[in-house]
Design a protein around this motif. Structure first.
Motif, PDB file in Angstrom:
ATOM      1  N   LYS A   1      27.391   6.699  27.513  1.00  0.00           N
ATOM      2  CA  LYS A   1      28.500   6.051  26.875  1.00  0.00           C
ATOM      3  C   LYS A   1      29.787   6.435  27.814  1.00  0.00           C
ATOM      4  O   LYS A   1      30.692   5.826  27.916  1.00  0.00           O
ATOM      5  CB  LYS A   1      28.505   6.715  25.577  1.00  0.00           C
TER       6      LYS A   1
ATOM      7  N   ALA B   1      38.268   2.256  22.306  1.00  0.00           N
ATOM      8  CA  ALA B   1      38.744   3.447  21.315  1.00  0.00           C
ATOM      9  C   ALA B   1      39.081   4.335  22.403  1.00  0.00           C
ATOM     10  O   ALA B   1      38.496   4.782  23.411  1.00  0.00           O
ATOM     11  CB  ALA B   1      37.682   4.122  20.523  1.00  0.00           C
TER      12      ALA B   1
ATOM     13  N   VAL C   1      34.747  10.170  15.804  1.00  0.00           N
ATOM     14  CA  VAL C   1      33.578   9.905  16.162  1.00  0.00           C
ATOM     15  C   VAL C   1      32.869  10.535  17.237  1.00  0.00           C
ATOM     16  O   VAL C   1      33.402  10.539  18.224  1.00  0.00           O
ATOM     17  CB  VAL C   1      33.403   8.208  16.582  1.00  0.00           C
TER      18      VAL C   1
ATOM     19  N   LYS D   1      29.719  10.979  19.889  1.00  0.00           N
ATOM     20  CA  LYS D   1      28.509  10.195  20.539  1.00  0.00           C
ATOM     21  C   LYS D   1      27.767  10.984  21.607  1.00  0.00           C
ATOM     22  O   LYS D   1      28.698  11.498  22.581  1.00  0.00           O
ATOM     23  CB  LYS D   1      29.046   8.889  21.058  1.00  0.00           C
TER      24      LYS D   1
ATOM     25  N   GLY E   1      19.571   4.837  18.767  1.00  0.00           N
ATOM     26  CA  GLY E   1      20.239   4.275  17.673  1.00  0.00           C
ATOM     27  C   GLY E   1      20.965   5.555  16.836  1.00  0.00           C
ATOM     28  O   GLY E   1      21.511   5.284  15.815  1.00  0.00           O
TER      29      GLY E   1
ATOM     30  N   VAL F   1      25.228   8.573  17.044  1.00  0.00           N
ATOM     31  CA  VAL F   1      26.644   8.314  16.832  1.00  0.00           C
ATOM     32  C   VAL F   1      26.918   9.205  15.358  1.00  0.00           C
ATOM     33  O   VAL F   1      26.236   8.741  14.331  1.00  0.00           O
ATOM     34  CB  VAL F   1      27.002   7.048  16.741  1.00  0.00           C
TER      35      VAL F   1
ATOM     36  N   ILE G   1      29.759   9.777  12.640  1.00  0.00           N
ATOM     37  CA  ILE G   1      31.089   9.386  12.184  1.00  0.00           C
ATOM     38  C   ILE G   1      31.360  10.515  11.370  1.00  0.00           C
ATOM     39  O   ILE G   1      31.138  10.605  10.322  1.00  0.00           O
ATOM     40  CB  ILE G   1      31.254   8.058  11.576  1.00  0.00           C
TER      41      ILE G   1
ATOM     42  N   GLU H   1      35.664  10.291  20.127  1.00  0.00           N
ATOM     43  CA  GLU H   1      36.530   9.021  20.346  1.00  0.00           C
ATOM     44  C   GLU H   1      37.193   8.793  18.933  1.00  0.00           C
ATOM     45  O   GLU H   1      36.774   9.147  18.072  1.00  0.00           O
ATOM     46  CB  GLU H   1      35.831   8.027  20.975  1.00  0.00           C
TER      47      GLU H   1
ATOM     48  N   TYR I   1      38.411   6.839  15.741  1.00  0.00           N
ATOM     49  CA  TYR I   1      37.906   5.999  14.691  1.00  0.00           C
ATOM     50  C   TYR I   1      38.311   4.489  14.731  1.00  0.00           C
ATOM     51  O   TYR I   1      39.668   4.260  14.590  1.00  0.00           O
ATOM     52  CB  TYR I   1      37.562   6.562  13.591  1.00  0.00           C
ATOM     53  N   MET I   2      37.870   3.248  15.014  1.00  0.00           N
ATOM     54  CA  MET I   2      38.343   2.116  14.925  1.00  0.00           C
ATOM     55  C   MET I   2      37.862   1.434  13.680  1.00  0.00           C
ATOM     56  O   MET I   2      36.853   1.378  13.235  1.00  0.00           O
ATOM     57  CB  MET I   2      37.888   1.188  16.070  1.00  0.00           C
TER      58      MET I   2
ATOM     59  N   LYS J   1      23.531  -2.668  10.189  1.00  0.00           N
ATOM     60  CA  LYS J   1      23.101  -1.160  10.532  1.00  0.00           C
ATOM     61  C   LYS J   1      22.412  -0.265   9.591  1.00  0.00           C
ATOM     62  O   LYS J   1      21.573   0.170   9.677  1.00  0.00           O
ATOM     63  CB  LYS J   1      23.973  -0.552  11.473  1.00  0.00           C
TER      64      LYS J   1
ATOM     65  N   ASN K   1      22.159   5.032   9.121  1.00  0.00           N
ATOM     66  CA  ASN K   1      21.941   4.156  10.050  1.00  0.00           C
ATOM     67  C   ASN K   1      20.644   3.867  10.310  1.00  0.00           C
ATOM     68  O   ASN K   1      19.723   4.834  10.479  1.00  0.00           O
ATOM     69  CB  ASN K   1      22.779   4.587  11.295  1.00  0.00           C
TER      70      ASN K   1
ATOM     71  N   MET L   1      34.514  -4.374  17.791  1.00  0.00           N
ATOM     72  CA  MET L   1      35.371  -4.290  16.653  1.00  0.00           C
ATOM     73  C   MET L   1      36.529  -5.048  16.536  1.00  0.00           C
ATOM     74  O   MET L   1      37.393  -5.117  17.520  1.00  0.00           O
ATOM     75  CB  MET L   1      36.043  -2.746  16.391  1.00  0.00           C
TER      76      MET L   1
ATOM     77  N   VAL M   1      33.211  -1.518  21.067  1.00  0.00           N
ATOM     78  CA  VAL M   1      32.430  -0.406  20.646  1.00  0.00           C
ATOM     79  C   VAL M   1      31.627   0.231  21.686  1.00  0.00           C
ATOM     80  O   VAL M   1      31.538   1.210  21.910  1.00  0.00           O
ATOM     81  CB  VAL M   1      31.958  -0.810  19.182  1.00  0.00           C
ATOM     82  N   GLU M   2      30.749  -0.605  22.118  1.00  0.00           N
ATOM     83  CA  GLU M   2      29.536   0.033  23.241  1.00  0.00           C
ATOM     84  C   GLU M   2      29.033  -1.489  23.707  1.00  0.00           C
ATOM     85  O   GLU M   2      29.233  -2.447  23.254  1.00  0.00           O
ATOM     86  CB  GLU M   2      28.579   0.460  22.304  1.00  0.00           C
TER      87      GLU M   2
HETATM   88  P1  AMP Z   1      25.437   2.918  18.212  1.00  0.00           P
HETATM   89  O1  AMP Z   1      24.605   3.902  17.850  1.00  0.00           O
HETATM   90  O2  AMP Z   1      26.702   2.949  19.511  1.00  0.00           O
HETATM   91  O3  AMP Z   1      25.255   1.336  18.191  1.00  0.00           O
HETATM   92  O4  AMP Z   1      26.885   3.054  17.158  1.00  0.00           O
HETATM   93  C1  AMP Z   1      26.386   2.881  15.870  1.00  0.00           C
HETATM   94  C2  AMP Z   1      27.627   2.330  15.134  1.00  0.00           C
HETATM   95  O5  AMP Z   1      28.767   3.476  14.841  1.00  0.00           O
HETATM   96  C3  AMP Z   1      28.343   1.196  15.434  1.00  0.00           C
HETATM   97  O6  AMP Z   1      27.536   0.160  15.292  1.00  0.00           O
HETATM   98  C4  AMP Z   1      29.916   1.200  14.756  1.00  0.00           C
HETATM   99  O7  AMP Z   1      29.466   0.723  13.351  1.00  0.00           O
HETATM  100  C5  AMP Z   1      29.914   2.794  14.618  1.00  0.00           C
HETATM  101  N1  AMP Z   1      30.943   3.151  15.684  1.00  0.00           N
HETATM  102  C6  AMP Z   1      30.616   3.347  16.865  1.00  0.00           C
HETATM  103  N2  AMP Z   1      31.735   3.767  17.574  1.00  0.00           N
HETATM  104  C7  AMP Z   1      32.945   3.775  16.667  1.00  0.00           C
HETATM  105  C8  AMP Z   1      34.382   3.762  16.671  1.00  0.00           C
HETATM  106  N3  AMP Z   1      35.127   4.234  17.769  1.00  0.00           N
HETATM  107  N4  AMP Z   1      34.949   3.481  15.671  1.00  0.00           N
HETATM  108  C9  AMP Z   1      34.414   2.993  14.459  1.00  0.00           C
HETATM  109  N5  AMP Z   1      32.881   2.841  14.423  1.00  0.00           N
HETATM  110  C10 AMP Z   1      32.254   3.097  15.395  1.00  0.00           C
END
Ligand code: AMP
Ligand code: GLY
Length: 429
Positions: free
Chosen positions: A103, A118, A141, A143, A150, A153, A155, A184, A186-187, A213, A223, A272, A281-282
């Protein structure tokens, strides 16, 4: 042409189902595959981590295209080794696969090229991470840098949660993935997934989807890898797609090519839609699962043609992928306990359902019977004139399936269905 497909999930079942429809296919092999995939492919017990064995297999079976489904073998460099042996391969090399594998790599690339995402900080020890936290407001957030299936992450709504999150990361709860973290901003906004075929230079949009998710109805609970999805995401308008291509996807593709490590395969941008515009986001460097199941149900083009053109760097001459105007929706049936410890060996029957296509993910055959063998077990996918119609067809099939040790969400597609209802009210009023 003979094709080797690496992987064993619902994504790979959907890819196998679609590849099997290609008139150019001679024989499909899948490693290791699953009972559903075996309806379209010969299963071979190859270990994707044993690159030498995969290469030997490709040579002995005159493989004209190797398709790598999941992220782990891509991050591990399987595509590099296959390409080095002259085997056309669908999926990026190890360096560009860092878009998903690290990441921090992606955030740094975005920062260098002004790609909207973000605000972030990186840290490789607890103290640095705590200091970084001070520059962000709550929620924040956190990570794990590397692949964490999966689960990497957090929050954090409170400072206590943020500290507990850092404890978990640096105590090794995420393995090597958590030795380096990204903190990071939060968006706020609605999330969509956007896919594009990329052959190093040419970018061909490959549709949009929306995933679900969280494990529970109403987007509650922990998640998961994804409990359901639909495609297309109408909220992702052609104007937004053009903006995302211009501001996010193409600059990323150009940056990697300039670094001497072009990206080849499917690029999955998790976005996002914020008030200030779309932000990354990723990235993932493979098809989303279950999003892939919905995409394959809508794809009218020959998947083998597209993957081969991508692998050979010929996307500029290829026709753009054609998708049905229908919507597609997939409901994941998981084993009870998921995303914790899923109940194993539960009986499954009744998979012949009219009006739906059932993809297998975590299944096994034991004593001649199909049983659950994983967290996400089935993907029940259907098409319809809109998401509401596709949802009705998918749940009709779900209700006909016998899987007493399984469960599913009952509200897949809810955002889109709420929008369809609002549209209908607007037309009336
Ligand atoms: P990932 O495991 O990287 O797929 O992230 C899981 C979920 O975390 C994403 O699908 C988003 O819903 C949430 N997420 C990740 N980064 C952010 C962010 N900066 N702001 C808000 N939600 C985030
Ligand atoms: N469904 C989310 C993913 O494949 O990463």
């Amino acid at each position: 042409m003979n094709v080797l497909l690496i992987g064993s999930g619902g994504r790979e079942h959907a890819l196998a189902w679609k590849l099997a429809q290609s008139p150019r296919l001679t024989k499909l092999y899948a490693a290791p595959g699953n009972p559903g995939i075996s309806e379209h492919a010969e299963l071979v017990p190859l270990d994707a981590a044993d690159h030498r064995a995969v290469i030997d297999f490709c040579r002995r079976h005159a493989i004209g295209l190797a398709v790598i489904g999941p992220e782990a073998p891509l991050v591990d460099g399987l595509a590099d080794n296959l390409r080095a042996m002259g085997i056309p391969t669908f999926g990026p090399n190890k360096f560009p696969a860092q878009l998903e594998g690290s990441k921090g790599f992606t955030k740094d690339l975005c920062a260098r090229h002004d790609i909207p995402t973000a605000r972030y900080a990186r840290a490789t020890d607890r103290l640095a991470a705590e200091t970084a936290l001070e520059e962000f407001s709550l929620p924040v957030v956190i990570k794990a840098d590397g692949l964490a299936a999966g689960k990497g992450v957090i929050i954090a709504e409170t400072a206590e949660d943020a500290n507990a999150g850092l404890d978990a990361m640096f105590a090794g709860g995420f393995g090597a993935a958590g030795e380096s973290v990204v903190v990071e901003e939060y968006m706020e906004g609605e999330e969509v997934s956007f896919f594009a075929l990329v052959d190093g230079e040419t970018v061909l949009p490959f549709g949009s989807a929306q995933d679900h998710k969280r494990v529970g109805d109403g987007d509650t609970g922990p998640n998961t890898g994804g409990m359901g999805a639909y495609s297309p995401a109408r909220i992702f308008t052609p104007a937004l797609e053009e903006q995302v291509l211009a501001e996010i996807v193409r600059p990323t593709v150009h940056a990697l090519a300039e670094m001497g490590h072009p990206f080849s395969g499917i690029l999955y941008a998790g976005l996002m839609l914020t008030e200030a515009g779309p932000r990354l986001v990723e990235y993932n460097v493979r098809f989303g699962d279950p999003e892939c199941q919905a995409l394959m149900l809508r794809l009218d083009s020959d998947l083998l043609d597209l993957m081969l053109a991508c692998a050979k760097g010929e996307l500029a001459e290829a026709a753009a992928p054609r998708f049905s105007g229908d919507a597609a929706l997939v409901v994941v049936m998981a084993a009870k306990g998921y995303p914790g410890t899923p109940k194993k060996d539960g009986a499954i029957a009744g998979l012949e359902q009219k009006g739906a296509t059932i993809f297998q993910a975590g299944t096994a055959r034991k004593g001649g019977k199909l049983v659950a063998d994983g967290g996400r077990v089935l993907g029940v996918a259907a098409r319809g004139k809109d998401v509401a119609a596709a949802q009705r067809a998918a749940y009709r099939a779900v209700d006909g399936i016998h899987f007493p040790s399984g469960f599913c969400r009952r509200d897949i597609g809810w955002r889109e269905i709420a929008r369809l209802r609002a549209d209908a009210r607007g037309r009336k009023g």
